[in-house]
Write an enzyme that holds these catalytic residues in place. Structure first.
Site, PDB file in Angstrom:
ATOM      1  N   PHE A  37      46.578  42.779  43.745  1.00 54.30           N
ATOM      2  CA  PHE A  37      46.638  43.607  42.532  1.00 54.30           C
ATOM      3  C   PHE A  37      45.917  44.937  42.770  1.00 54.30           C
ATOM      4  CE2 PHE A  37      44.694  44.560  38.205  1.00 54.30           C
ATOM      5  CZ  PHE A  37      45.773  45.340  37.828  1.00 54.30           C
ATOM      6  N   THR A  38      44.664  44.874  43.196  1.00 49.54           N
ATOM      7  CA  THR A  38      43.954  46.116  43.534  1.00 49.54           C
ATOM      8  C   THR A  38      43.583  46.175  45.008  1.00 49.54           C
ATOM      9  OG1 THR A  38      41.924  45.038  42.780  1.00 49.54           O
ATOM     10  CG2 THR A  38      42.979  46.576  41.256  1.00 49.54           C
ATOM     11  N   VAL A  60      44.616  33.541  41.777  1.00 50.02           N
ATOM     12  CA  VAL A  60      43.603  32.512  41.474  1.00 50.02           C
ATOM     13  C   VAL A  60      43.755  31.893  40.088  1.00 50.02           C
ATOM     14  CG1 VAL A  60      41.802  33.295  43.083  1.00 50.02           C
ATOM     15  CG2 VAL A  60      41.888  34.238  40.745  1.00 50.02           C
ATOM     16  N   TYR A 146      36.513  42.398  30.904  1.00 46.63           N
ATOM     17  CA  TYR A 146      35.775  42.243  32.164  1.00 46.63           C
ATOM     18  C   TYR A 146      34.403  41.619  31.902  1.00 46.63           C
ATOM     19  CZ  TYR A 146      33.729  43.715  36.669  1.00 46.63           C
ATOM     20  OH  TYR A 146      33.125  43.745  37.909  1.00 46.63           O
ATOM     21  N   THR A 176      28.492  49.269  43.624  1.00 49.80           N
ATOM     22  CA  THR A 176      28.515  49.274  45.092  1.00 49.80           C
ATOM     23  C   THR A 176      29.638  50.195  45.571  1.00 49.80           C
ATOM     24  OG1 THR A 176      27.775  46.986  45.000  1.00 49.80           O
ATOM     25  CG2 THR A 176      28.615  47.748  47.111  1.00 49.80           C
TER      26      THR A 176
HETATM   27  P1  NAD Z   1      38.581  45.307  44.315  1.00 48.75           P
HETATM   28  O1  NAD Z   1      39.446  45.607  43.151  1.00 48.75           O
HETATM   29  O2  NAD Z   1      38.686  46.173  45.521  1.00 48.75           O
HETATM   30  O3  NAD Z   1      38.779  43.799  44.793  1.00 48.75           O
HETATM   31  C1  NAD Z   1      39.194  42.759  43.964  1.00 48.75           C
HETATM   32  C2  NAD Z   1      40.216  41.945  44.727  1.00 48.75           C
HETATM   33  O4  NAD Z   1      40.640  40.835  43.917  1.00 48.75           O
HETATM   34  C3  NAD Z   1      41.478  42.747  45.052  1.00 48.75           C
HETATM   35  O5  NAD Z   1      41.828  42.559  46.401  1.00 48.75           O
HETATM   36  C4  NAD Z   1      42.526  42.173  44.112  1.00 48.75           C
HETATM   37  O6  NAD Z   1      43.841  42.304  44.609  1.00 48.75           O
HETATM   38  C5  NAD Z   1      42.059  40.744  43.995  1.00 48.75           C
HETATM   39  N1  NAD Z   1      42.548  40.069  42.775  1.00 48.75           N
HETATM   40  C6  NAD Z   1      42.529  40.541  41.505  1.00 48.75           C
HETATM   41  N2  NAD Z   1      43.066  39.639  40.668  1.00 48.75           N
HETATM   42  C7  NAD Z   1      43.411  38.562  41.419  1.00 48.75           C
HETATM   43  C8  NAD Z   1      44.016  37.310  41.136  1.00 48.75           C
HETATM   44  N3  NAD Z   1      44.366  36.966  39.892  1.00 48.75           N
HETATM   45  N4  NAD Z   1      44.238  36.452  42.172  1.00 48.75           N
HETATM   46  C9  NAD Z   1      43.896  36.782  43.447  1.00 48.75           C
HETATM   47  N5  NAD Z   1      43.330  37.954  43.771  1.00 48.75           N
HETATM   48  C10 NAD Z   1      43.079  38.833  42.770  1.00 48.75           C
HETATM   49  O7  NAD Z   1      37.081  45.301  43.746  1.00 48.75           O
HETATM   50  P2  NAD Z   1      35.697  45.046  44.501  1.00 48.75           P
HETATM   51  O8  NAD Z   1      34.821  46.181  44.206  1.00 48.75           O
HETATM   52  O9  NAD Z   1      35.926  44.653  45.893  1.00 48.75           O
HETATM   53  O10 NAD Z   1      35.130  43.811  43.663  1.00 48.75           O
HETATM   54  C11 NAD Z   1      35.146  42.485  44.176  1.00 48.75           C
HETATM   55  C12 NAD Z   1      34.372  41.585  43.219  1.00 48.75           C
HETATM   56  O11 NAD Z   1      33.025  42.042  43.086  1.00 48.75           O
HETATM   57  C13 NAD Z   1      34.981  41.538  41.814  1.00 48.75           C
HETATM   58  O12 NAD Z   1      34.888  40.216  41.325  1.00 48.75           O
HETATM   59  C14 NAD Z   1      34.055  42.435  41.026  1.00 48.75           C
HETATM   60  O13 NAD Z   1      33.996  42.076  39.673  1.00 48.75           O
HETATM   61  C15 NAD Z   1      32.721  42.211  41.715  1.00 48.75           C
HETATM   62  N6  NAD Z   1      31.822  43.363  41.509  1.00 48.75           N
HETATM   63  C16 NAD Z   1      32.016  44.539  42.183  1.00 48.75           C
HETATM   64  C17 NAD Z   1      31.164  45.609  41.944  1.00 48.75           C
HETATM   65  C18 NAD Z   1      31.302  46.914  42.678  1.00 48.75           C
HETATM   66  O14 NAD Z   1      30.570  47.851  42.386  1.00 48.75           O
HETATM   67  N7  NAD Z   1      32.182  47.066  43.656  1.00 48.75           N
HETATM   68  C19 NAD Z   1      30.130  45.489  41.013  1.00 48.75           C
HETATM   69  C20 NAD Z   1      29.990  44.291  40.328  1.00 48.75           C
HETATM   70  C21 NAD Z   1      30.814  43.227  40.598  1.00 48.75           C
END
Ligand code: NAD
Ligand code: UDP
Length: 312
Positions: A37-38, A60, A146, A176
């Site tokens: 998705f992202t 998931v 969220y 991050t």
């Molecule tokens: P990102 O969007 O790059 O990664 C999220 C990944 O999850 C993507 O590859 C997306 O395709 C996948 N995804 C989304 N919905 C899905 C589903 N239903 N089934 C399978 N895959 C799915 O974002 P990120 O920054 O890498 O974040 C990763 C995790 O860390 C997330 O759970 C996010 O909430 C958490 N997080 C990130 C930050 C940050 O600053 N980057 C801060 C707090 C929490």
């Protein structure tokens, strides 16, 4: 060396791809699940030649069965524009994703780590935020899909632990940044760097006085691994973030300086419920994990700028 089999959901995303890379480097076998998705295959394409790496397209919100020893549950869009695009799906991903992964962890007796977020604190009235703070979240606002999804996931983790003895770990990740953020991801660090490199206007939402504390991705991944390896009784939640706090205006000025950009700063409307301040209290991570961030903002931004310069 003991080779563990590890499942990473959301493994083709920004953080997930760094986590997969590090787990492989440590000699583990990694199964990466993603629905793209992202995230994108491009983020993990360099890992595909490794015989201990496996990439599976899966959502998931649907059950998944596999034998592994550890699960890192990262699947969930993280940028406001992406998680608000289909708010119901975001809640489903957090809640049903947690239920499916916790059910799997219960069945196979795996350790499971939840990537929770500083957003569970909402627009915080306590500063900096310790883990004991319950937060200040609007349950019906634009960010609720969220924030409340992640809060419900924490509730599920804790109750699977209490009722079913699932071996859980919860980390609350603060903002991050780093290489492999998507250039159109919409988050502030990637937006500002891409705008600066293209000499386009830098878009500050609101007056730019709101603060965030930015952590470089390598520090986070180290914290994640330490949390997974921590003593069994320590379940968290634990804040993983860099306490150095900056206003968004300060961030824009630093990015302009580091990129030698001609970009001008322009103001745009502040999105609803945008938190005014955010800074982690990391005393617990220091005590339990002997962890603290090592890479400060300018050093991390330079690495991130080099990455974006190479792809745009
Ligand atoms: P990102 O969007 O790059 O990664 C999220 C990944 O999850 C993507 O590859 C997306 O395709 C996948 N995804 C989304 N919905 C899905 C589903 N239903 N089934 C399978 N895959 C799915 O974002 P990120 O920054 O890498 O974040 C990763 C995790 O860390 C997330 O759970 C996010 O909430 C958490 N997080 C990130 C930050 C940050 O600053 N980057 C801060 C707090 C929490
Ligand atoms: N922001 C901004 N310009 C942008 C993108 C974001 O001023 O182009 C602001 C946003 O309003 C927020 C902060 O930067 O106050 C961090 O936004 P981001 O989406 O990166 O993360 P979050 O709000 O989830 O912490």
């Amino acid at each position: 060396m003991i080779r563990k089999k590890v499942l990473v959901t959301g493994g083709a995303g920004f953080l997930g791809s760094h986590l997969c890379e590090r787990l492989l480097k440590e000699g583990n076998e990694v199964v990466c699940l993603d629905n793209y998705f992202t995230g994108q295959k491009q983020n993990v394409v360099h890992l595909l030649a490794n015989p201990y790496f496996e990439l599976i397209r899966h959502d998931v919100t649907m059950p998944f069965f596999i034998e592994v020893e550890e699960i890192y549950n990262l699947a969930c869009p993280a940028s406001p524009i992406h998680y608000q695009y289909n708010a119901i799906k975001t809640v489903k991903t957090s809640v049903m994703g947690a239920i499916n992964m916790l059910g799997l962890a219960k069945r196979i007796r795996a350790r499971i780590l939840q990537a929770s977020t500083s957003e569970v604190y909402g627009d915080p009235e306590i500063h900096p935020q310790p883990e004991s703070y319950w937060g200040h979240v609007n349950p019906i606002g634009f960010r609720a899909c969220y924030d409340e999804g992640k809060r419900a996931a924490e509730t599920l983790f804790v109750n699977y632990h209490l009722q079913n003895k699932v071996r859980i770990k919860i980390i609350r990740i603060f903002n991050t940044y780093g290489p492999r953020m998507h250039p159109n991801d919409g988050r502030v660090v990637s937006n500002f760097i891409v705008q600066a490199l293209k000499n386009e206007d830098i878009t500050i939402y609101g007056d730019g006085k709101q603060t965030r504390s930015f952590q470089y991705v390598d520090d986070l991944i180290e914290g994640m691994l330490r949390m997974m390896a921590s003593r069994e009784e320590f379940t968290g939640p634990v804040n993983i973030g860099n306490p150095n706090e900056f206003t968004i205006l300060e961030l824009a000025e630093i990015v302009i300086r580091l990129t030698n950009s001609n970009s001008k700063i322009v103001r745009m409307p502040l999105p609803p419920d945008d938190p005014t301040q955010r800074q982690p209290n990391i005393d617990l991570a220091k005590k339990e994990l002997d962890w603290y961030p090592k890479i400060q903002l300018e050093e991390g931004l330079k690495k991130t700028i080099d990455y974006f310069a190479s792809i745009i």
